[in-house]
Design a protein around this motif. Structure first.
Motif, PDB file in Angstrom:
ATOM      1  N   LEU A  62       1.247  -1.382   0.363  1.00 40.71           N
ATOM      2  CA  LEU A  62      -0.298   0.207   0.024  1.00 40.71           C
ATOM      3  C   LEU A  62       1.002   1.082  -0.072  1.00 40.71           C
ATOM      4  O   LEU A  62       1.685   0.928   0.234  1.00 40.71           O
ATOM      5  CB  LEU A  62      -0.503   0.187   1.086  1.00 40.71           C
ATOM      6  CG  LEU A  62      -1.890  -1.357   1.381  1.00 40.71           C
ATOM      7  CD1 LEU A  62      -1.508  -1.720   2.707  1.00 40.71           C
ATOM      8  CD2 LEU A  62      -3.136  -0.982   1.480  1.00 40.71           C
ATOM      9  N   TRP A  70      -4.077   6.498   0.156  1.00 40.28           N
ATOM     10  CA  TRP A  70      -3.614   5.153   0.137  1.00 40.28           C
ATOM     11  C   TRP A  70      -4.183   4.647  -0.942  1.00 40.28           C
ATOM     12  O   TRP A  70      -5.120   4.355  -1.358  1.00 40.28           O
ATOM     13  CB  TRP A  70      -3.807   4.792   1.497  1.00 40.28           C
ATOM     14  CG  TRP A  70      -2.972   5.315   2.486  1.00 40.28           C
ATOM     15  CD1 TRP A  70      -3.118   6.565   3.107  1.00 40.28           C
ATOM     16  CD2 TRP A  70      -1.300   5.051   2.636  1.00 40.28           C
ATOM     17  NE1 TRP A  70      -2.098   6.678   4.102  1.00 40.28           N
ATOM     18  CE2 TRP A  70      -1.200   5.513   4.171  1.00 40.28           C
ATOM     19  CE3 TRP A  70      -1.108   3.662   2.305  1.00 40.28           C
ATOM     20  CZ2 TRP A  70       0.379   5.376   4.643  1.00 40.28           C
ATOM     21  CZ3 TRP A  70       0.461   3.294   2.854  1.00 40.28           C
ATOM     22  CH2 TRP A  70       0.696   4.723   3.862  1.00 40.28           C
ATOM     23  N   LEU A  72      -4.081   0.002  -2.882  1.00 40.57           N
ATOM     24  CA  LEU A  72      -2.399  -0.782  -3.063  1.00 40.57           C
ATOM     25  C   LEU A  72      -1.775  -0.751  -4.189  1.00 40.57           C
ATOM     26  O   LEU A  72      -2.601   0.197  -5.698  1.00 40.57           O
ATOM     27  CB  LEU A  72      -3.962  -1.562  -3.465  1.00 40.57           C
ATOM     28  CG  LEU A  72      -4.161  -2.831  -2.091  1.00 40.57           C
ATOM     29  CD1 LEU A  72      -5.277  -2.139  -1.482  1.00 40.57           C
ATOM     30  CD2 LEU A  72      -4.520  -4.149  -2.285  1.00 40.57           C
ATOM     31  N   ALA A  80      -7.411   1.951  -1.797  1.00 43.28           N
ATOM     32  CA  ALA A  80      -7.454   0.927  -1.081  1.00 43.28           C
ATOM     33  C   ALA A  80      -8.176   1.642   0.382  1.00 43.28           C
ATOM     34  O   ALA A  80      -8.491   2.784   0.623  1.00 43.28           O
ATOM     35  CB  ALA A  80      -6.416   1.353   0.071  1.00 43.28           C
ATOM     36  N   VAL A  85      -5.847   0.288   6.379  1.00 47.17           N
ATOM     37  CA  VAL A  85      -4.406   1.308   6.245  1.00 47.17           C
ATOM     38  C   VAL A  85      -4.463   2.195   7.874  1.00 47.17           C
ATOM     39  O   VAL A  85      -3.260   1.943   8.700  1.00 47.17           O
ATOM     40  CB  VAL A  85      -5.140   2.007   5.569  1.00 47.17           C
ATOM     41  CG1 VAL A  85      -2.974   3.444   5.654  1.00 47.17           C
ATOM     42  CG2 VAL A  85      -4.810   2.300   4.414  1.00 47.17           C
TER      43      VAL A  85
END
Length: 286
Positions: A62, A70, A72, A80, A85
Motif C-alpha cells: 500500500l 492510499w 494498493l 485502499a 490503513v
C-alpha cells in the motif's frame, strides 16, 4: 459594591478546591511516571508505504500519494480502504506492555523464528509472533527487541487482499466523463450531457444525479472472485484517467453484485442500488 460575606466565603472555597485539584493533577515535587515506550519512532502521518508479507497468503503493498490518498500497488492497483490503513498505521505509535532483548528470549517459543505475518512501515519491519498465554496480547519483534502489545492489529493483516480495497466503487477524486450502462449511454460534451438513445421523458438534472450516485456509491462488502465473470457490462469513463473502469452486473437480487474483472473482486450493494446506478433517474415527482 462590597461583596456579601456569603459570596466571599463561596469564592474562597472555590479557590481552595481549584488549588487542591491542581495539586492532585500536577503533584509538585513528584516526577510524573513515564509512558511505556512506543513500538517504533515513526510518525503515522509521515509513513508512505506499508508492505505486508503473509506466509501462504501473498504480499500486499500500500502506498500513500502526494495528496495523502492510499492505494494498493500489489497484488492489484486499486484505491485502499482507509479503515484498514489506519488500523495498520496505529502500530507505529502503539505503546508496548513489555519489552526484552531478542537474545534473552526463545524466538521459536514466541512464534518469531518463522513469523506468519510481517509488516514493514517504510523501512521498519515488525514481525508478528504468537499470542501470549494470558490476556489479549501478542509478541512482536522490531529490530533486536521483542515487545508484548495489545492484540488488536493482527486480524487486520491476515485477510485476503480484497479486504484492503476501498468500498467506494470509484476513486474519491474521480471526475466522471461518460457512463455506458445496459440501458443508456451518457457522455459529457462541452459541459453538457449527451444521451444515447435519448429517453422520451427525463429531467435535465437526471444525468448529474446518476453521475453523483456513482461517485458516492459504496459497497457493503468487497470479496475475491475466482474464475470468469459474466454479466451486463458497465463502463465508467473518467476525465482524469485514460482508461475507463469496467464493471459487470453479476446479479441484481437479492443484492446487487458488481464485478471488477481487472481486480478479480466483486462489490456487494443493496438491491435498491440497481435502480440508482444502472438506469437514468426518473423525473422528480413521478
Amino acid at each position: 459594591m462590597p461583596l456579601h460575606p456569603r459570596t466571599k466565603l463561596n469564592l474562597a472555597l472555590l479557590a481552595a478546591v481549584l488549588a487542591l485539584a491542581a495539586i492532585a493533577v500536577y503533584r509538585p515535587g513528584l516526577e510524573r511516571p513515564n509512558l511505556p515506550p512506543a513500538l517504533t519512532t515513526l510518525k503515522p502521518d509521515a509513513i508512505h508505504q506499508i508492505t505486508l508479507e503473509r506466509r501462504g497468503a501473498g504480499r500486499i503493498v500500500l502506498v500513500r500519494d502526494r495528496n495523502g490518498h492510499w492505494a494498493l500497488r500489489a497484488p492489484v492497483a486499486a484505491p485502499a480502504s482507509r479503515f484498514q490503513v489506519d488500523a495498520i498505521l496505529r502500530l507505529a505509535s502503539m505503546r508496548t506492555l513489555r519489552q526484552e532483548a531478542l537474545e534473552a528470549t526463545d524466538p521459536v517459543a514466541l512464534g518469531l523464528a518463522k513469523p506468519e505475518v510481517t509488516v514493514t512501515l517504510d523501512d521498519t519491519r515488525i514481525a508478528f509472533g504468537s499470542r501470549a498465554p494470558l490476556g489479549n496480547r501478542r509478541y512482536v519483534q522490531v529490530g533486536d527487541t521483542v515487545h508484548l502489545i495489545p492484540d488488536i492489529t493482527y486480524y487486520h493483516l491476515v485477510g485476503a487482499y480484497p479486504t484492503f480495497v476501498a468500498r467506494r466503487l470509484l476513486p474519491q477524486d474521480a471526475r466522471i466523463a461518460s457512463l455506458a450502462l445496459p440501458s443508456v449511454m451518457l457522455d459529457r460534451h462541452e459541459g453538457h450531457w449527451r444521451l444515447e438513445p435519448p429517453p422520451k421523458h427525463y429531467s435535465a438534472d437526471a444525468p448529474n444525479r446518476l453521475a453523483e450516485a456513482w461517485h458516492n456509491a459504496r459497497a457493503i462488502a468487497v470479496s475475491a472472485h475466482a474464475g470468469a465473470m459474466n454479466g451486463e457490462e458497465v463502463r465508467i469513463g473518467l476525465g482524469n484517467s485514460p482508461k475507463p473502469i469496467r464493471f459487470l452486473v453479476l446479479q441484481r437480487q437479492p443484492d446487487l453484485i458488481l464485478g471488477r474483472p481487472a481486480l478479480g473482486i466483486v462489490y456487494r450493494l443493496p438491491a435498491e442500488a440497481a435502480g440508482t446506478l444502472l438506469s437514468l433517474p426518473q423525473p422528480l415527482g413521478d
